[in-house]
Enzyme design. Sequence first.
Site, PDB file in Angstrom:
ATOM      1  CG  HIS A   3     -10.964  71.575   2.712  1.00 18.25           C
ATOM      2  ND1 HIS A   3     -10.065  71.388   1.688  1.00 18.25           N
ATOM      3  CD2 HIS A   3     -10.226  71.882   3.800  1.00 18.25           C
ATOM      4  CE1 HIS A   3      -8.837  71.589   2.132  1.00 18.25           C
ATOM      5  NE2 HIS A   3      -8.906  71.886   3.413  1.00 18.25           N
ATOM      6  CD1 TRP A   8      -2.985  78.137  -3.653  1.00 15.95           C
ATOM      7  CD2 TRP A   8      -2.561  78.678  -1.538  1.00 15.95           C
ATOM      8  NE1 TRP A   8      -2.723  79.475  -3.617  1.00 15.95           N
ATOM      9  CE2 TRP A   8      -2.455  79.845  -2.327  1.00 15.95           C
ATOM     10  CE3 TRP A   8      -2.351  78.788  -0.174  1.00 15.95           C
ATOM     11  CZ2 TRP A   8      -2.133  81.077  -1.794  1.00 15.95           C
ATOM     12  CZ3 TRP A   8      -2.033  80.030   0.353  1.00 15.95           C
ATOM     13  CH2 TRP A   8      -1.916  81.154  -0.455  1.00 15.95           C
ATOM     14  CG  ASN A   9      -5.321  71.180  -0.416  1.00 18.00           C
ATOM     15  OD1 ASN A   9      -6.553  71.185  -0.382  1.00 18.00           O
ATOM     16  ND2 ASN A   9      -4.594  71.508   0.641  1.00 18.00           N
ATOM     17  CD  GLN A  15      -5.353  75.701   1.052  1.00 23.19           C
ATOM     18  OE1 GLN A  15      -6.117  76.400   0.397  1.00 23.19           O
ATOM     19  NE2 GLN A  15      -5.588  74.437   1.319  1.00 23.19           N
ATOM     20  NE  ARG A  54      -8.273  75.182   3.488  1.00 18.93           N
ATOM     21  CZ  ARG A  54      -7.718  76.171   4.170  1.00 18.93           C
ATOM     22  NH1 ARG A  54      -7.875  77.434   3.758  1.00 18.93           N
ATOM     23  NH2 ARG A  54      -7.038  75.924   5.276  1.00 18.93           N
ATOM     24  CD  GLU A  78      -5.846  72.905   8.940  1.00 19.46           C
ATOM     25  OE1 GLU A  78      -6.118  72.607  10.124  1.00 19.46           O
ATOM     26  OE2 GLU A  78      -5.645  72.058   8.060  1.00 19.46           O
TER      27      GLU A  78
END
Length: 185
Positions: A3, A8-9, A15, A54, A78
């Site tokens: 993605h 947040w990245n 995450q 995401r 994830e």
Amino acid sequence: MRHGQTEWNAQHRIQGSLDSPLTELGRAQARTQRKLLQDCDLEGYRALCSPQGRAFQTAAIALEGLFTHIETDARLAEIGVGAWEGLQRTELTLDRVVDESEESALDLYDRAPGGEGFVALRARCASFMNSLSGPTVLVTHGITSRMLRVIALNMDIREIGALPGGQGVIYHLNRGTMQRLSMGA
């Protein structure tokens, strides 16, 4: 495919199973992925995506017009990082300093209190890989993508850090080889 960049990245926030929306850069990365895929022969391929927002938001942009249907599979989610989900890396109590790059912190995903860990992630990803019946475009996440590639390339789980990462990237795997797709390649 991984993605694109999320809010947040950009904040260096972990995450895991939580989610945040794509940034404008993340949406641009997904558009670049789409341009890359337009040059590929995708006849006979199916599209599978993590159900996390995401990844699905990236898939909707990157696969628009290329696939009539995008399936989701929870095994593409994830890695779970337990108590660390939602925290910034600077908030972690560790025995060492970690810079803000994902590559410097790969082992954190394996050591997270209450997290999934690499052994369980490998089992989940192996189950997924064994269920594939033909060529597939996958939209997933950084650590999960690496683990899928570890399996496809017949690597040892401890070599996960040797694999490149990056947001909004596409890796083409075919018969034990890996190539990163890029514009002009």
